[in-house]
Design an enzyme around this catalytic site. Sequence first.
Site, PDB file in Angstrom:
ATOM      1  N   ASP A 169       0.867  -1.183   0.000  1.00 47.33           N
ATOM      2  CA  ASP A 169       0.000   0.000   0.000  1.00 47.33           C
ATOM      3  C   ASP A 169       0.899   1.226   0.000  1.00 47.33           C
ATOM      4  O   ASP A 169       1.669   1.444   0.943  1.00 47.33           O
ATOM      5  CB  ASP A 169      -0.913  -0.007   1.226  1.00 47.33           C
ATOM      6  CG  ASP A 169      -2.090   0.947   1.070  1.00 47.33           C
ATOM      7  OD1 ASP A 169      -2.148   1.653   0.047  1.00 47.33           O
ATOM      8  OD2 ASP A 169      -2.944   0.981   1.969  1.00 47.33           O
ATOM      9  N   ASP A 228      -2.759   2.186  -6.205  1.00 49.30           N
ATOM     10  CA  ASP A 228      -1.659   2.217  -5.236  1.00 49.30           C
ATOM     11  C   ASP A 228      -1.623   1.013  -4.309  1.00 49.30           C
ATOM     12  O   ASP A 228      -0.900   1.028  -3.323  1.00 49.30           O
ATOM     13  CB  ASP A 228      -1.778   3.480  -4.382  1.00 49.30           C
ATOM     14  CG  ASP A 228      -3.008   3.438  -3.479  1.00 49.30           C
ATOM     15  OD1 ASP A 228      -4.095   3.132  -3.997  1.00 49.30           O
ATOM     16  OD2 ASP A 228      -2.889   3.691  -2.276  1.00 49.30           O
ATOM     17  N   GLU A 229      -2.380  -0.036  -4.619  1.00 47.08           N
ATOM     18  CA  GLU A 229      -2.511  -1.140  -3.669  1.00 47.08           C
ATOM     19  C   GLU A 229      -2.621  -2.453  -4.419  1.00 47.08           C
ATOM     20  O   GLU A 229      -3.318  -2.546  -5.427  1.00 47.08           O
ATOM     21  CB  GLU A 229      -3.751  -0.908  -2.812  1.00 47.08           C
ATOM     22  CG  GLU A 229      -3.970  -1.893  -1.698  1.00 47.08           C
ATOM     23  CD  GLU A 229      -5.225  -1.584  -0.905  1.00 47.08           C
ATOM     24  OE1 GLU A 229      -5.490  -2.307   0.070  1.00 47.08           O
ATOM     25  OE2 GLU A 229      -5.953  -0.630  -1.259  1.00 47.08           O
TER      26      GLU A 229
END
Length: 519
Positions: A11, A105-106
Site C-alpha cells: 500500500d 496504489d494497492e
Amino acid sequence: MRRAPTILHLDMDAFYASAEQAAKPSLRGKPVVVGGIGPRGVVSTASYEARVFGVRSAMPTAQARRLCPNAAYLTPRFTLYRRVSDQVMELLHALSPLVEPLSLDEAFVDLEAGGTEADTEAARAVGERLRRDIRRTTGLTGSVGLAGAKMLAKIASEQAKPDGLVVIEPGTERELLGPMTVRTLPGVGPATAETLRRAGIHTIAETAEAGEAELVRLLGKAHGTGLYAMALGRDERPVVAERDAKSISVEDTFDVDLTDRTRVRAEVTRLADRCVERLRAAGRSGRTVVIKVRNYDFSTLTRSETLRGPTDDPGVVREAAARLLDLVDTTGGVRLLGVGVTGLADFTQEDLFAQLATEKAAEEEAERERRVAAEAAREATDEPERPRRWLPGLDVIHEEHGAGWVQGSGVGRVTVRFEQPWSGPGRVRTFPVDDPALRPGEPLPLVGGPPSGGPTEPSTGPAKEGAAQKDPAQQGPAQKAPAPQSSAPATLPNSVSARAASEPGTGPETESGAGMSSR
C-alpha cells in the site's frame, strides 16, 4: 492458511498527496490535500501532515478546509498517478506472475508463485528489496505487509504505515487480532458493527468467542460464517491475477444544482460518451445501461435498461441513457449524474437497433462538426477567446519561465510557482488568465533529474514523514537527505513498527472511491 508469510500486500503511503509533494518541492513537509476543490468536493487523499489536523479521505473538502485552512488544496492529476502506478506494478510483476491490483496504489502478491522460498526471512528480504526499488524508481514510499493470508497481509501493511514493513508469523494470528475492533475485518461496515455492538461484541476476540451459531443468528448464514472464520484468522482466498470488472461507469458532481433540463440531458450525453471511451479502452462491451441521479435533497435514483446484446456503440449508450433520464423528474435540481454499463462481455452483438443508432449517431456527429466549425469561425471574427480555467495543482508551461504549477486563480489572474521535482522551491509569478505565453503542461517525471541534464537548484528543508523522497543512497546534491530513520521491520504480535505506532495520523488510508466514479 500458509505455513510461511508469503502473501505480500503493498500500500503506497498517502499516494496522491505524496506524489504531489514529490513533484512540488515547496510543498514537501507541508499539509497537502488532493481532491475536489469546489464547494461540493470530496478529499481523495490527505498527506500525513494534514492528517494531524483530522483531515481524512472521503471527507467533504469544505470540512477539511475548516480543519486545516493552511493546507495546499490541489486538483488530482491522474495522468501522473497512473504513470507512477504502472512503474510500481511493473516491480510487483517482477516478483511474481500472481499480482492482484486493488487500485492504483494497492495490490496483493503471491511470492511463492514467483519462486520465493516458503520461509519468513526469504519473504522479509523480498519485501525490503521491494521497498527500496519503489523508492529508487518512483521517489515515493510504500508500506508492506507479509502474512499467510490476504486479510492478515493487509492488516500488517496498515500496521506498517508509513514507510515500514510488518510480518505476521503464521500461528500468531489470534493473539494479534484479539484486541482489534471488529471494523478491522473485511466486510464489517457501520451497519454490521452496530448489529454486533448491540449484541455486546466490540473486538475480534469477542467475535470469535461468540461462536459461529450466534454470528449466523445475528448476520445470516453467509455473512456470519465468513466473519467467524476471519475472527479466527482464517482466510483461504487466493491471490487472483485477473479480476474481472463487473461494470464500468463515470459520474460528476456539480458545484451548483442543475435545473435546466436541456443542460441535464447534455451532461448525460457527455457522461455516456466518457463511459464508452472507458469501455472501449478496456476492450469490453456491455448489455445493461445504468444512469444515476442524485437530487438537490441528496435522494439518489438509479434506472437501468438491458439491451438486446452487448454493445460498445456510443450512439446506443447515449440513446439508452436519454430514455432512462426521461423516467426521472429533475425539476427540483440535480447535484450528481452518472452513467454506467454492466453485464460486461468481450464481444458486441450487432442488431437492427444498434445499426440504426449508429447511423443516427453518424448523422449527429456530422451535424455537430458543422456547428463547431461555424461557431469557431464566428468566434474568430466576433468574440474574444474565453480564458482558460486554471485549477490549483495543474501543470503549466510559460514561454519565458518554463515549467511550473498553478497555485491559484481568480479575478482574471493566475498565480504560478515555477519549480520542478529536482529543483528547490521555486519563485511565484502572477499572469493574466489569458496570457498567450502560458499554456497547460504535462506532468514531469518524479525522479531522474531534468530531461536536458542541466543544473538543478538545491532543495531547502528536509522532507518529512509522508512526503515523497528519494532513497538516500540514490540522492545527489540536488536534494537534501532526510533525517536518518530506522527501517528495521517488525514482527507481530510481539512487536510493531515503532514509527507506525508513534506517528500521529498514520492510520490506514483509502485512495479509491466506490460506486460510479469518474476517477
